[in-house]
Scaffold this motif. Sequence first.
Motif, PDB file in Angstrom:
ATOM      1  N   HIS A 170       5.014   0.013   1.751  1.00  0.00           N
ATOM      2  CA  HIS A 170       3.607  -0.411   1.644  1.00  0.00           C
ATOM      3  C   HIS A 170       3.478  -1.817   1.073  1.00  0.00           C
ATOM      4  CE1 HIS A 170       1.612   3.437   2.652  1.00  0.00           C
ATOM      5  NE2 HIS A 170       2.740   3.948   2.220  1.00  0.00           N
ATOM      6  N   CYS A 182       2.578  -5.332   0.116  1.00  0.00           N
ATOM      7  CA  CYS A 182       1.238  -5.875   0.348  1.00  0.00           C
ATOM      8  C   CYS A 182       1.117  -6.611   1.680  1.00  0.00           C
ATOM      9  CB  CYS A 182       0.884  -6.830  -0.793  1.00  0.00           C
ATOM     10  SG  CYS A 182      -0.708  -7.606  -0.544  1.00  0.00           S
ATOM     11  N   ILE A 234      -3.031   2.616   3.025  1.00  0.00           N
ATOM     12  CA  ILE A 234      -2.342   2.631   1.737  1.00  0.00           C
ATOM     13  C   ILE A 234      -2.013   4.067   1.306  1.00  0.00           C
ATOM     14  CG2 ILE A 234      -4.262   2.720   0.071  1.00  0.00           C
ATOM     15  CD1 ILE A 234      -3.051   0.097  -1.110  1.00  0.00           C
ATOM     16  N   ARG A 286       2.603   7.729  -6.680  1.00  0.00           N
ATOM     17  CA  ARG A 286       3.195   8.471  -5.576  1.00  0.00           C
ATOM     18  C   ARG A 286       3.245   9.936  -5.995  1.00  0.00           C
ATOM     19  NH1 ARG A 286       2.468   4.130  -3.557  1.00  0.00           N
ATOM     20  NH2 ARG A 286       3.998   2.811  -2.489  1.00  0.00           N
ATOM     21  N   HIS A 346       1.757   5.800   9.128  1.00  0.00           N
ATOM     22  CA  HIS A 346       1.575   4.544   8.407  1.00  0.00           C
ATOM     23  C   HIS A 346       2.022   3.351   9.253  1.00  0.00           C
ATOM     24  CE1 HIS A 346       3.037   1.323   5.664  1.00  0.00           C
ATOM     25  NE2 HIS A 346       1.778   1.416   5.318  1.00  0.00           N
ATOM     26  N   ARG A 402      -0.427   0.373  10.436  1.00  0.00           N
ATOM     27  CA  ARG A 402      -0.182  -0.934   9.838  1.00  0.00           C
ATOM     28  C   ARG A 402       0.050  -1.987  10.922  1.00  0.00           C
ATOM     29  NH1 ARG A 402       2.288  -3.062   4.433  1.00  0.00           N
ATOM     30  NH2 ARG A 402       3.210  -4.986   5.159  1.00  0.00           N
TER      31      ARG A 402
HETATM   32  C1  HEM Z   1      -2.555 -11.334  -5.697  1.00  0.00           C
HETATM   33  C2  HEM Z   1      -3.147 -10.602  -4.789  1.00  0.00           C
HETATM   34  C3  HEM Z   1      -2.710  -9.226  -4.373  1.00  0.00           C
HETATM   35  C4  HEM Z   1      -2.050  -8.268  -5.082  1.00  0.00           C
HETATM   36  C5  HEM Z   1      -1.558  -8.339  -6.524  1.00  0.00           C
HETATM   37  C6  HEM Z   1      -1.866  -7.129  -4.202  1.00  0.00           C
HETATM   38  C7  HEM Z   1      -1.169  -5.974  -4.549  1.00  0.00           C
HETATM   39  C8  HEM Z   1      -0.798  -4.990  -3.649  1.00  0.00           C
HETATM   40  C9  HEM Z   1       0.108  -3.906  -3.938  1.00  0.00           C
HETATM   41  C10 HEM Z   1       0.787  -3.660  -5.285  1.00  0.00           C
HETATM   42  C11 HEM Z   1       0.236  -3.158  -2.827  1.00  0.00           C
HETATM   43  C12 HEM Z   1       1.180  -1.953  -2.636  1.00  0.00           C
HETATM   44  C13 HEM Z   1       0.489  -0.610  -2.585  1.00  0.00           C
HETATM   45  C14 HEM Z   1       1.462   0.558  -2.603  1.00  0.00           C
HETATM   46  O1  HEM Z   1       2.678   0.399  -2.626  1.00  0.00           O
HETATM   47  O2  HEM Z   1       0.963   1.708  -2.621  1.00  0.00           O
HETATM   48  C15 HEM Z   1      -0.624  -3.749  -1.827  1.00  0.00           C
HETATM   49  C16 HEM Z   1      -0.839  -3.256  -0.566  1.00  0.00           C
HETATM   50  C17 HEM Z   1      -1.788  -3.764   0.292  1.00  0.00           C
HETATM   51  N1  HEM Z   1      -2.469  -4.966   0.180  1.00  0.00           N
HETATM   52 FE1  HEM Z   1      -2.367  -6.248  -1.356  1.00  0.00          FE
HETATM   53  N2  HEM Z   1      -2.462  -7.409  -3.005  1.00  0.00           N
HETATM   54  C18 HEM Z   1      -2.983  -8.676  -3.058  1.00  0.00           C
HETATM   55  C19 HEM Z   1      -3.658  -9.343  -2.061  1.00  0.00           C
HETATM   56  C20 HEM Z   1      -4.009  -8.780  -0.854  1.00  0.00           C
HETATM   57  C21 HEM Z   1      -4.791  -9.430   0.177  1.00  0.00           C
HETATM   58  C22 HEM Z   1      -5.293 -10.862   0.130  1.00  0.00           C
HETATM   59  C23 HEM Z   1      -4.936  -8.508   1.181  1.00  0.00           C
HETATM   60  C24 HEM Z   1      -5.623  -8.604   2.500  1.00  0.00           C
HETATM   61  C25 HEM Z   1      -6.583  -9.236   2.856  1.00  0.00           C
HETATM   62  C26 HEM Z   1      -4.236  -7.305   0.790  1.00  0.00           C
HETATM   63  C27 HEM Z   1      -4.152  -6.153   1.531  1.00  0.00           C
HETATM   64  C28 HEM Z   1      -3.322  -5.099   1.252  1.00  0.00           C
HETATM   65  C29 HEM Z   1      -3.187  -3.934   2.105  1.00  0.00           C
HETATM   66  C30 HEM Z   1      -3.937  -3.671   3.399  1.00  0.00           C
HETATM   67  C31 HEM Z   1      -2.219  -3.100   1.516  1.00  0.00           C
HETATM   68  C32 HEM Z   1      -1.717  -1.759   2.017  1.00  0.00           C
HETATM   69  C33 HEM Z   1      -0.460  -1.960   2.812  1.00  0.00           C
HETATM   70  C34 HEM Z   1       0.134  -0.677   3.298  1.00  0.00           C
HETATM   71  O3  HEM Z   1      -0.260   0.407   2.850  1.00  0.00           O
HETATM   72  O4  HEM Z   1       1.008  -0.753   4.159  1.00  0.00           O
HETATM   73  N3  HEM Z   1      -3.689  -7.510  -0.449  1.00  0.00           N
HETATM   74  N4  HEM Z   1      -1.231  -4.879  -2.357  1.00  0.00           N
END
Ligand code: HEM
Length: 408
Positions: free
Chosen positions: A356, A358, A96, A299, A103, A107
């Motif tokens: 990024h 989610c 993240i 950011r 990245h 990823r």
């Molecule tokens: C309603 C549930 C969820 C919300 C609201 C949410 C929200 C977010 C958001 C806003 C980001 C973007 C971060 C950025 O742009 O800097 C993100 C990235 C991420 N989320 Fe979620 N998330 C949720 C559920 C999950 C679940 C269930 C998992 C995994 C088991 C997960 C894993 C990740 C990971 C690993 C990233 C980083 C992706 C990257 O950097 O490429 N999230 N999430």
Amino acid sequence: MISVDEDSPRAPSRPIAVDESGFYHDERRANAAFRWLRREAPCWWHEPRGFWIVSRRDDVQSMSKNPDLWSSANAVAMPRKGEPTIAEAQQAPSIIMMDPPDHNRHRSLVSRAFTPRRVSEMEARMRELAAESIEGTPTDEPVDFVESIALPLPMRVIAEMLGVPDRDLEDFRRWSDVVVVQGGADADRDAGLDAISEVFGYFAQMLGERRRSPGDDLVTALLQAEIDGRRLDDGEILIFCMTLLVAGNETTRTLVAQGTRMLLEHPDQLALVRSGAVALPDAIEELLRLSTPIRYFFRRARREIEVHGRTIRSGDPVMMLYAAANRDETVWGDDADDLDVSRPVEPHVSLGFGQHFCLGASLARLEARILFEELLARRSRWERAGEPELVDSSFVNGIHHMPVILSA
Ligand code: HEM
């Protein structure tokens, strides 16, 4: 306390304290401030903490898909003056906090486990877990909806994916709750650092076990993964585990708990969902939009950039205020603050956007759909039985406890 643009026609009379949980808990005040920001000051300098706030949906999307201009490196959490953020205090960066090309490489190591197809293979197991928690919850008396219904499914799913046994779930839950709020500036930092070191210790031991006897889990997959012919080192794997533990747990719990809270406050909307007049996946998008489980990420500008007439200097932190962007009247109309499960679905930013976006989006959406489907099928009446106890954090929109009465 805050110097707003004095020449603005409708500068709010009260401070826009986006770094304090109380600001968001007063919903009317927060929505009014969001409206003012979007209309009058779409790129606004938050003097006390020294960062910019961007509040329009299109601007948040544009920043999120332009990592060449807006860096995530050491940048996603709220900056703390004079001390590194908890993320910066970690030894290796989480995905993240990486920029391309690193990245993309990191990823791709885990993205296969989270594709819609792979996730749908877990549906039967998820239904079993959802049914177990609903059937295990007493009917016709007040129960805590968060503990009984919203919490167990997301936690057990990510624990099973990582290979964490049931006996360790209590620790798993405690670590996740303490670490996730560290994205704000109002969290207990020592507790956060202690929890992080416990998580590392736990997964370090698991790495040793999986090296000796590989399993069918993500930890084993990470041990065997390679980037350009190089295996990940232990530090990189531990950060991956912690990111998944934290990201995949509290967030989905919040969507289900806040979503249910909103439906209980608007019985006409619950009736639309219950009757099938509105497709559940569409209703869930509306609940995701308005609940915004993570209120912001940051950011840093990679060079001097002009945004809505303001000059952002190279290195300046910029808050992408998802909570405001998700109520943008130019996208959702003048009633954007209201719950309307039948409104046409427009892309919100609750799950981020672009580079990024989610990783767990399909998983979170499926977990929420299964929980709501099973609840609607198994419990004919849902009622509020008291005020919800909100999580004390500016970063996450969580609920600790919410008394409800469910009837079979
Ligand atoms: C309603 C549930 C969820 C919300 C609201 C949410 C929200 C977010 C958001 C806003 C980001 C973007 C971060 C950025 O742009 O800097 C993100 C990235 C991420 N989320 Fe979620 N998330 C949720 C559920 C999950 C679940 C269930 C998992 C995994 C088991 C997960 C894993 C990740 C990971 C690993 C990233 C980083 C992706 C990257 O950097 O490429 N999230 N999430």
